[in-house]
Write a protein that holds these residues in place. Structure first.
Motif, PDB file in Angstrom:
ATOM      1  N   PRO A 141       0.850  -1.277  -0.069  1.00 56.36           N
ATOM      2  CA  PRO A 141       0.180  -0.222   0.062  1.00 56.36           C
ATOM      3  C   PRO A 141       0.763   1.695  -0.156  1.00 56.36           C
ATOM      4  CG  PRO A 141      -0.721  -1.549   1.572  1.00 56.36           C
ATOM      5  CD  PRO A 141       0.081  -2.009   0.823  1.00 56.36           C
ATOM      6  N   ALA A 142       0.796   2.202  -0.832  1.00 57.38           N
ATOM      7  CA  ALA A 142       1.147   3.571  -0.522  1.00 57.38           C
ATOM      8  C   ALA A 142       1.891   4.162   0.282  1.00 57.38           C
ATOM      9  CB  ALA A 142       0.545   4.793  -1.734  1.00 57.38           C
ATOM     10  N   PHE A 143       2.637   3.947   0.793  1.00 52.86           N
ATOM     11  CA  PHE A 143       3.011   5.043   2.227  1.00 52.86           C
ATOM     12  C   PHE A 143       3.086   3.797   3.001  1.00 52.86           C
ATOM     13  CE2 PHE A 143       3.026   8.494  -0.901  1.00 52.86           C
ATOM     14  CZ  PHE A 143       4.367   8.559  -1.040  1.00 52.86           C
ATOM     15  N   LEU A 144       2.270   2.866   2.612  1.00 53.44           N
ATOM     16  CA  LEU A 144       2.130   1.795   3.890  1.00 53.44           C
ATOM     17  C   LEU A 144       0.854   2.334   4.677  1.00 53.44           C
ATOM     18  CD1 LEU A 144       6.030   0.797   5.825  1.00 53.44           C
ATOM     19  CD2 LEU A 144       4.493  -0.300   4.086  1.00 53.44           C
ATOM     20  N   SER A 145      -0.087   3.064   4.051  1.00 48.78           N
ATOM     21  CA  SER A 145      -1.181   3.431   4.565  1.00 48.78           C
ATOM     22  C   SER A 145      -2.379   2.464   4.506  1.00 48.78           C
ATOM     23  CB  SER A 145      -1.452   4.893   4.074  1.00 48.78           C
ATOM     24  OG  SER A 145      -2.692   5.297   4.587  1.00 48.78           O
ATOM     25  N   PRO A 146      -2.433   2.750   5.994  1.00 42.65           N
ATOM     26  CA  PRO A 146      -4.166   2.171   6.086  1.00 42.65           C
ATOM     27  C   PRO A 146      -4.971   2.505   5.361  1.00 42.65           C
ATOM     28  CG  PRO A 146      -3.705   3.010   8.052  1.00 42.65           C
ATOM     29  CD  PRO A 146      -2.480   2.827   7.040  1.00 42.65           C
ATOM     30  N   ASN A 147      -5.267   3.501   4.732  1.00 41.12           N
ATOM     31  CA  ASN A 147      -5.531   4.283   4.068  1.00 41.12           C
ATOM     32  C   ASN A 147      -5.503   5.171   3.094  1.00 41.12           C
ATOM     33  OD1 ASN A 147      -8.914   5.056   2.361  1.00 41.12           O
ATOM     34  ND2 ASN A 147      -9.656   5.596   5.073  1.00 41.12           N
ATOM     35  N   PRO A 148      -5.157   4.551   2.025  1.00 43.36           N
ATOM     36  CA  PRO A 148      -3.893   5.445   0.793  1.00 43.36           C
ATOM     37  C   PRO A 148      -5.095   6.907   0.320  1.00 43.36           C
ATOM     38  CG  PRO A 148      -3.146   3.296   0.894  1.00 43.36           C
ATOM     39  CD  PRO A 148      -4.780   3.143   1.324  1.00 43.36           C
ATOM     40  N   GLY A 149      -3.915   7.670   0.654  1.00 39.93           N
ATOM     41  CA  GLY A 149      -5.240   9.544   0.216  1.00 39.93           C
ATOM     42  C   GLY A 149      -5.096  10.443   1.602  1.00 39.93           C
ATOM     43  N   LEU A 150      -6.812   9.281   1.552  1.00 42.89           N
ATOM     44  CA  LEU A 150      -6.841  10.344   3.263  1.00 42.89           C
ATOM     45  C   LEU A 150      -5.874  10.085   4.583  1.00 42.89           C
ATOM     46  CD1 LEU A 150      -9.887  11.020   5.165  1.00 42.89           C
ATOM     47  CD2 LEU A 150     -10.389   8.505   5.283  1.00 42.89           C
ATOM     48  N   GLU A 151      -5.410   8.941   4.353  1.00 42.97           N
ATOM     49  CA  GLU A 151      -4.049   8.238   5.599  1.00 42.97           C
ATOM     50  C   GLU A 151      -3.325   8.682   4.618  1.00 42.97           C
ATOM     51  OE1 GLU A 151      -6.108   7.299   9.664  1.00 42.97           O
ATOM     52  OE2 GLU A 151      -6.413   5.342   7.358  1.00 42.97           O
ATOM     53  N   ALA A 188       9.303  -1.469   7.942  1.00 44.32           N
ATOM     54  CA  ALA A 188       9.070  -2.494   8.258  1.00 44.32           C
ATOM     55  C   ALA A 188       8.531  -3.798   8.535  1.00 44.32           C
ATOM     56  CB  ALA A 188      10.912  -3.730   8.619  1.00 44.32           C
ATOM     57  N   LEU A 189       8.133  -3.488   9.657  1.00 43.55           N
ATOM     58  CA  LEU A 189       7.819  -3.861  10.535  1.00 43.55           C
ATOM     59  C   LEU A 189       6.276  -3.738  10.013  1.00 43.55           C
ATOM     60  CD1 LEU A 189       7.977  -2.525  13.869  1.00 43.55           C
ATOM     61  CD2 LEU A 189       8.716  -4.784  13.351  1.00 43.55           C
ATOM     62  N   GLN A 190       5.611  -2.736   9.365  1.00 38.97           N
ATOM     63  CA  GLN A 190       4.411  -2.590   8.277  1.00 38.97           C
ATOM     64  C   GLN A 190       4.393  -3.370   6.799  1.00 38.97           C
ATOM     65  OE1 GLN A 190       2.620  -1.400  10.202  1.00 38.97           O
ATOM     66  NE2 GLN A 190       0.704  -1.232   9.261  1.00 38.97           N
ATOM     67  N   ALA A 191       5.565  -2.917   6.954  1.00 36.02           N
ATOM     68  CA  ALA A 191       5.690  -3.815   5.424  1.00 36.02           C
ATOM     69  C   ALA A 191       5.003  -5.751   5.828  1.00 36.02           C
ATOM     70  CB  ALA A 191       6.399  -4.126   4.675  1.00 36.02           C
ATOM     71  N   LEU A 224       9.140  -7.795  20.168  1.00 37.49           N
ATOM     72  CA  LEU A 224       9.552  -7.038  21.187  1.00 37.49           C
ATOM     73  C   LEU A 224       9.455  -5.361  20.229  1.00 37.49           C
ATOM     74  CD1 LEU A 224      13.304  -8.586  21.358  1.00 37.49           C
ATOM     75  CD2 LEU A 224      11.360  -8.538  23.225  1.00 37.49           C
ATOM     76  N   ALA A 225       9.463  -5.380  19.301  1.00 35.08           N
ATOM     77  CA  ALA A 225       9.470  -4.310  18.776  1.00 35.08           C
ATOM     78  C   ALA A 225       8.143  -3.510  18.503  1.00 35.08           C
ATOM     79  CB  ALA A 225      10.237  -3.740  17.107  1.00 35.08           C
ATOM     80  N   ARG A 226       6.895  -4.518  18.846  1.00 40.29           N
ATOM     81  CA  ARG A 226       5.595  -3.802  18.592  1.00 40.29           C
ATOM     82  C   ARG A 226       5.078  -4.099  20.177  1.00 40.29           C
ATOM     83  NH1 ARG A 226       4.804  -1.959  14.759  1.00 40.29           N
ATOM     84  NH2 ARG A 226       3.616  -3.009  12.991  1.00 40.29           N
ATOM     85  N   LYS A 227       5.515  -4.099  20.999  1.00 39.10           N
ATOM     86  CA  LYS A 227       5.255  -3.383  22.540  1.00 39.10           C
ATOM     87  C   LYS A 227       5.675  -2.567  22.611  1.00 39.10           C
ATOM     88  CE  LYS A 227       6.334  -8.208  24.268  1.00 39.10           C
ATOM     89  NZ  LYS A 227       7.344  -8.997  25.591  1.00 39.10           N
ATOM     90  N   ILE A 228       6.591  -1.867  22.255  1.00 33.27           N
ATOM     91  CA  ILE A 228       6.732  -0.619  21.731  1.00 33.27           C
ATOM     92  C   ILE A 228       5.821   0.445  21.061  1.00 33.27           C
ATOM     93  CG2 ILE A 228       9.326   1.251  21.218  1.00 33.27           C
ATOM     94  CD1 ILE A 228       9.356  -1.339  23.276  1.00 33.27           C
ATOM     95  N   VAL A 229       5.907  -0.005  19.877  1.00 35.55           N
ATOM     96  CA  VAL A 229       5.458   0.595  18.878  1.00 35.55           C
ATOM     97  C   VAL A 229       4.193  -0.261  18.125  1.00 35.55           C
ATOM     98  CG1 VAL A 229       6.757   2.719  18.107  1.00 35.55           C
ATOM     99  CG2 VAL A 229       7.276   0.598  16.710  1.00 35.55           C
ATOM    100  N   PRO A 230       2.629   0.263  17.955  1.00 40.49           N
ATOM    101  CA  PRO A 230       1.505  -0.483  17.635  1.00 40.49           C
ATOM    102  C   PRO A 230       2.044  -0.006  16.252  1.00 40.49           C
ATOM    103  CG  PRO A 230       0.831   1.143  18.614  1.00 40.49           C
ATOM    104  CD  PRO A 230       2.576   1.681  19.059  1.00 40.49           C
ATOM    105  N   SER A 231       1.280  -0.967  15.663  1.00 36.90           N
ATOM    106  CA  SER A 231       0.774  -1.653  13.896  1.00 36.90           C
ATOM    107  C   SER A 231       0.084   0.432  13.503  1.00 36.90           C
ATOM    108  CB  SER A 231      -0.357  -2.584  13.807  1.00 36.90           C
ATOM    109  OG  SER A 231       0.239  -3.860  13.674  1.00 36.90           O
ATOM    110  N   ILE A 232       0.247   0.350  12.267  1.00 39.47           N
ATOM    111  CA  ILE A 232      -0.308   1.703  12.559  1.00 39.47           C
ATOM    112  C   ILE A 232      -1.373   1.358  11.337  1.00 39.47           C
ATOM    113  CG2 ILE A 232       0.141   3.155  10.410  1.00 39.47           C
ATOM    114  CD1 ILE A 232       3.133   3.390  10.006  1.00 39.47           C
ATOM    115  N   THR A 233      -2.780   1.656  11.910  1.00 34.91           N
ATOM    116  CA  THR A 233      -3.952   1.381  12.078  1.00 34.91           C
ATOM    117  C   THR A 233      -4.663   2.782  11.179  1.00 34.91           C
ATOM    118  OG1 THR A 233      -4.489   1.756  14.146  1.00 34.91           O
ATOM    119  CG2 THR A 233      -3.821  -1.158  13.012  1.00 34.91           C
TER     120      THR A 233
END
Length: 511
Positions: A365-375, A442-445, A464-473
Motif C-alpha cells: 500500500p502506498a506509504f504503508l497507509s491503511p487508507n491511502p489518500g485519506l491517511e 519494515a514492521l508494517q510491511a 519485541l518491537a511491537r511492544k514499543i510501537v503498535p501497528s499503523i491502523t
C-alpha cells in the motif's frame, strides 16, 4: 571490581564501569609507581631543575620561571584560567569515562602526581559524583584543556556536579558523602588537564553504541528484506568469499543466519532477477562500515591505556621530557573515519525506507497507509529520515583537517579531535533515529506479507518491537513512535539482535 594499572584497561572494562557502575580500585603496584614518580619530581624541585609547567609558566609563558612559594598557586591558577568550556554539558556516561581514563593515564606513574590525586578521581567515579563539563572549547592538542579543567574544578570542591540525578554545587555533594576536596601540588593541575580524555571518552561511548547499532541495523535490514521479498542469492557465501573482505563475509553470514527459515524472502528469478543496491549490497556497505568501527576500536584500545600529558617524568632515568603526547591526531583521524561508517549505516537505511514506502518501487500500500489518500501513513517519516541523513553528511566533514594556531602561535597545529568525536556521537544519534524509522516501516510491511511467514529470529524481534510501537491502523503523531523506538534501540540489552548471534547464538546454517 576492576583494578586500574594504567596499561590493562579494556573497552569491556570501560563499558562495565561507565554503564554498569562496576567498582574501580587502584592497583598496589600503581600506587608504588606513582609515589616513586612523585618523589622524583620533589627531588628535581629541590635541585632547582627547570621543568615546564612545574616551575615555569604555560604555553607561551614557558620561559617564565615561577618562584617556589607560588608553585601550588600556579597549578590552581591554571585550572581557573583554563576552565573556559561552553555549551551543553557532556552526558554522565561520557563524564564517567573521562574520570576513569584520566585516572588510568595517571596510574602508570609518569605524570609526577601524588597517589591521593588518582584516588580522588576514583572516589568520584565510585560514588557517582559527575562533574558538569561543557562540551565545547577544546582544540584537541595540548590536550582537552578546557573540558578537563572543569573536571579538575570538581576535584577541588568547586564548580558543579551531577549527583544522584541532581545538578548541584560540588561542595554540597561532597559534604553529603563525606569526601574532602583535594589541594593541588606542583605539576598536578597540568597533569589533570593535559590529555586526550574528553575526545577519547566521547569516542569510546560512541564506539560502544555504534557497534550495537550496527548489529541492530542488520536485523532491521533483514526484516526489510522480508517486507520487500528480497532475493537471498545476493548473500551467498561463495559470492562474498571471492571478494575477500572479512567484514563483508560476516555481514552476509549473519543475514543468512537470521533469515534461514524465512518464507518471505525469494530466490533470483522467482519474482525478479536482482534487487536494488540498498538490498543487494547490504554486506558490502555494512561490511565497510564495520571496517571503520574496527579501526576506531584499535586506536581507542591504545589510547585508553596511553600516557598523554606533558611533561613526563621518567624516574629510572631521572629525566623530565617535554613532548606532544597530548596531541589528539590519532583519535581525531579515528573519529573522522568512524563518522563515514556511521553516515553510511543511515544512508543505506533511508534508501531502504524509501523502497518500503514508495508505491512505484513495491507492491505494498502506498506509504504503508491503511487508507491511502485519506491517511498519509509513513510518508513524512521518510522525510525525517532523509533530513537526518542530510545532516549527517554535513557533520561527516573531517574535523581533523582543520587547525587554528593558539597560545600566540606556540601551539600552531591542533587536532580538533574532540570536535570529531562529538560530531561522531551526534551522527550516531541521528542514525539511530533513521534505523528506528526503517524499523517502523519494515514492521508494517511484514504485517502485509504475513507475520507467520517471517523467520523465527525476525519474528521474535518483531514481537519485541511491537511492544514499543503498535501497528499503523490510522494516522497518528509518529514522532512519538520514532522517539520511543529510538530509546528502545539505545537501551535494549542485546535482547534479540545480531549481538547474541555474533557471540555464539544457537542459530546455525544448514550445510
Amino acid at each position: 571490581m576492576i583494578m586500574l594499572t594504567g596499561s590493562t584497561l579494556t573497552l569491556d572494562d570501560v563499558k562495565q564501569i561507565v554503564y554498569h557502575n562496576e567498582e574501580v580500585v587502584l592497583a598496589n603496584e600503581s600506587v608504588q609507581n606513582i609515589q616513586k614518580n612523585r618523589e622524583t619530581v620533589e627531588k628535581l624541585l629541590t635541585d632547582k631543575q627547570t621543568m615546564y609547567g612545574i616551575n615555569t609558566g604555560f604555553g607561551k609563558f614557558s620561559d617564565v620561571i615561577i618562584e617556589e612559594s607560588d608553585l601550588d598557586k600556579l597549578q590552581l591558577n591554571l585550572i581557573y584560567s583554563h576552565a573556559c568550556g561552553v555549551g551543553e554539558p557532556f552526558s554522565e556516561h561520557i563524564v564517567r569515562a573521562m574520570l576513569l581514563l584520566r585516572a588510568n593515564a595517571l596510574a602508570q606513574g609518569y605524570s609526577g602526581v601524588r597517589p591521593e590525586l588518582v584516588t580522588q578521581l576514583i572516589k568520584y567515579l565510585n560514588a557517582g559524583i559527575h562533574p558538569v563539563i561543557p562540551q565545547q572549547g577544546s582544540l584537541g592538542a595540548s590536550g582537552d584543556l578546557a573540558p578537563l579543567s572543569h573536571l579538575a574544578l570538581a576535584l577541588l570542591g568547586e564548580g558543579e556536579v551531577i549527583y544522584r540525578g541532581k545538578r548541584m554545587e560540588t561542595g554540597e555533594a561532597l559534604v553529603s558523602i563525606g569526601i574532602h576536596p583535594i589541594t593541588l601540588k606542583a605539576k598536578e593541575g597540568l597533569a589533570l588537564i593535559n590529555g586526550t580524555q574528553a575526545m577519547t571518552a566521547t569516542g569510546v561511548v560512541t564506539y560502544l553504541e555504534v557497534e550495537k547499532l550496527l548489529y541492530q541495523s542488520e536485523m532491521v535490514a533483514a526484516i526489510t528484506l522480508e517486507g520487500l521479498q528480497g532475493i537471498m542469492d545476493a548473500f551467498d557465501h561463495d559470492l562474498h568469499m571471492v571478494r575477500g573482505h572479512h567484514e563483508q563475509v560476516e555481514v552476509a553470514k549473519r543475514i543468512r543466519q537470521i533469515l534461514i527459515d524465512s518464507d518471505l524472502t525469494t530466490n533470483q528469478g522467482q519474482l525478479r532477477v536482482q534487487d536494488a543496491y540498498s538490498l543487494r549490497c547490504i554486506p558490502q556497505v555494512l561490511g565497510s562500515c564495520w571496517q571503520t568501527v574496527h579501526y576506531a576500536k584499535e586506536k581507542l584500545e591504545t589510547e585508553i591505556n596511553a600516557v598523554t600529558d606533558n611533561p613526563l617524568i621518567f624516574s629510572e632515568e631521572n629525566k623530565v621530557i617535554s613532548g606532544g603526547n597530548f596531541h589528539g591526531q590519532p583519535i581525531a583521524f579515528a573519529m573522522d573515519f568512524l563518522k563515514l561508517g556511521i553516515a553510511e549505516v543511515a544512508n543505506i537505511s533511508e534508501r531502504r525506507t524509501e523502497r518500503l514506502v514508495n508505491p512505484q518501487l513495491n507492491d505494498l500500500p502506498a506509504f504503508l497507509s491503511p487508507n491511502p489518500g485519506l491517511e498519509s501513513g509513513a510518508m513524512i517519516m521518510q522525510y525525517s529520515a532523509a533530513s537526518l541523513v542530510s545532516e549527517n553528511k554535513t557533520l561527516a566533514h573531517p574535523a581533523s583537517v582543520d587547525s587554528i594556531p593558539s597560545s600566540a602561535n606556540q601551539e600552531d597545529h591542533v587536532s580538533m579531535g574532540t570536535i570529531a568525536a562529538r560530531h561522531a556521537l551526534q551522527m550516531l544519534q541521528n542514525s539511530r533515529r533513521v534505523i528506528a524509522i526503517e524499523l517502523i516501516c519494515a514492521l508494517q510491511a511484514v504485517e502485509y506479507r504475513g507475520i507467520k511467514q517471517m523467520a523465527s529470529r525476525t519474528r521474535d524481534f518483531y514481537e519485541l518491537a511491537r511492544k514499543i510501537v503498535p501497528s499503523i491502523t490510522k494516522d497518528r503523531v509518529f514522532s512519538t513512535d520514532i522517539e520511543k523506538l529510538t530509546r528502545w534501540l539505545k537501551e535494549e540489552e542485546d535482547s534479540n539482535t545480531q549481538i547474541r548471534l555474533n557471540k555464539g547464538g544457537v542459530m546455525h546454517e544448514q550445510s
